[in-house]
Enzyme design. Structure first.
Site, PDB file in Angstrom:
ATOM      1  CG  PHE A  25      -2.129  -0.252   1.005  1.00  0.00           C
ATOM      2  CD1 PHE A  25      -2.551  -1.629   0.238  1.00  0.00           C
ATOM      3  CD2 PHE A  25      -3.139  -0.109   0.434  1.00  0.00           C
ATOM      4  CE1 PHE A  25      -3.728  -2.712   0.316  1.00  0.00           C
ATOM      5  CE2 PHE A  25      -4.812  -0.320   1.095  1.00  0.00           C
ATOM      6  CZ  PHE A  25      -4.370  -1.425   0.413  1.00  0.00           C
ATOM      7  CB  CYS A  31      -7.606  14.149   0.186  1.00  0.00           C
ATOM      8  SG  CYS A  31      -9.610  13.986  -0.202  1.00  0.00           S
ATOM      9  CB  CYS A  46     -15.193  13.631   1.854  1.00  0.00           C
ATOM     10  SG  CYS A  46     -15.080  11.693   2.194  1.00  0.00           S
ATOM     11  CB  CYS A  49     -11.849  10.704   5.533  1.00  0.00           C
ATOM     12  SG  CYS A  49     -10.880  10.279   5.162  1.00  0.00           S
ATOM     13  CG  ASP A  50     -11.939   4.790   7.872  1.00  0.00           C
ATOM     14  OD1 ASP A  50     -11.561   5.144   6.882  1.00  0.00           O
ATOM     15  OD2 ASP A  50     -12.526   3.857   7.256  1.00  0.00           O
ATOM     16  CB  THR A  51      -7.446   6.838   5.933  1.00  0.00           C
ATOM     17  OG1 THR A  51      -8.526   6.005   5.444  1.00  0.00           O
ATOM     18  CG2 THR A  51      -6.624   6.594   5.094  1.00  0.00           C
ATOM     19  CD  GLU A 118      -8.192   0.793  -2.443  1.00  0.00           C
ATOM     20  OE1 GLU A 118      -8.386   1.746  -1.489  1.00  0.00           O
ATOM     21  OE2 GLU A 118      -8.818  -0.064  -2.937  1.00  0.00           O
ATOM     22  CG  HIS A 208      -8.555  -3.531   5.961  1.00  0.00           C
ATOM     23  ND1 HIS A 208     -10.351  -3.610   5.415  1.00  0.00           N
ATOM     24  CD2 HIS A 208      -8.693  -1.982   6.138  1.00  0.00           C
ATOM     25  CE1 HIS A 208     -10.409  -2.250   5.182  1.00  0.00           C
ATOM     26  NE2 HIS A 208      -9.563  -1.377   5.858  1.00  0.00           N
TER      27      HIS A 208
HETATM   28  S1  SF4 Z   1     -12.435   9.726   2.378  1.00  0.00           S
HETATM   29 FE1  SF4 Z   1     -10.781  10.529   2.609  1.00  0.00          FE
HETATM   30  S2  SF4 Z   1      -9.220   9.890   1.919  1.00  0.00           S
HETATM   31 FE2  SF4 Z   1     -11.173   9.827   0.728  1.00  0.00          FE
HETATM   32  S3  SF4 Z   1     -12.265  11.074  -0.569  1.00  0.00           S
HETATM   33 FE3  SF4 Z   1     -12.925  11.493   2.014  1.00  0.00          FE
HETATM   34  S4  SF4 Z   1     -11.179  12.785   2.728  1.00  0.00           S
HETATM   35 FE4  SF4 Z   1     -10.596  12.053   0.763  1.00  0.00          FE
END
Ligand code: SF4
Length: 214
Positions: A25, A31, A46, A49-51, A118, A208
């Protein structure tokens, strides 16, 4: 160009059509739909988001001055086995298409990697990618309207985030993935019900998270 990378790690793909497949990865920093700062979440396009994608301080992360350096860093994590399986890299983020270019794709191909991405679909993908997974977000127009996999978080209330909205796009696989929030059990049930009503859509689970890997 200089590539800003949050982290690079070797794991199993947890979601969608490639679930269970070993992959490196490559998480690009940044973003275009959220700054990544919690104080901005309420006004982001957005919001679920969990990242962690801010900065370059994760394992294997950093600034890479050339496509070759970036590809070498990815290659260093692929196991040195006797297997003839082609190595696989998932370019993710953040939004990887803010940085992923043909030079990086070519450099990864030179090391025999199959290159997947992705993306939130708001930017056109460069040529040469082997696997394109688009995960649309409500309020952000999708311009990358073809690819291998469409993966939609479900349910979402906005009309432009309903599965029917994507009927005219050219994807081979269609996945609904239950929204992971405080109502996750209800979301899973609704996702199952939708897939049973509309069999074009398949259920994607975030395996995961279930098995406790990144
Ligand atoms: S989920 Fe997170 S990384 Fe994906 S578009 Fe939304 S803010 Fe950006």
């Amino acid at each position: 160009m200089t590539y800003s990378v949050k982290e690079i790690y070797f794991t199993l793909q947890g979601e969608g059509a490639q679930t269970g497949r070993p992959a490196v990865f490559l998480r690009f920093a940044g973003c275009n739909l959220w700054s990544g700062r919690e104080q901005d979440r309420w006004r982001a396009v957005c919001r679920f988001c969990d990242t962690q994608f801010v900065g370059t301080d994760g394992p294997g992360g950093g600034k890479f001055e050339t496509a070759g350096e970036l590809a070498d860093a990815v290659h260093s994590l692929w196991p040195n086995s006797q297997s003839t399986v082609r190595p696989y890299v998932v370019c993710t983020g953040g939004e990887p298409l803010l940085q992923l270019d043909t030079a990086a794709i070519d450099a990864l191909h030179e090391l025999d990697f199959e290159v997947g991405v992705e993306t939130n679909g708001t930017l056109l993908a460069p040529a040469g990618l082997d696997w394109i997974c688009v995960s649309p977000k409500a309020g952000a127009a999708v311009v990358q309207r073809r690819g291998n996999e469409l993966k939609l978080v479900y349910p979402q209330t906005e009309p432009e985030a309903q599965p029917e909205h994507f009927a005219g796009m050219a994807f081979e696989h269609h996945f609904l993935q239950p929204l992971d929030d405080a109502n996750s059990e209800r979301n899973l049930r609704q996702t199952i019900d939708y897939c049973l009503r509309e069999p074009r859509w398949r259920l994607s689970l975030q395996t995961h998270k279930m098995i406790g890997i990144d």
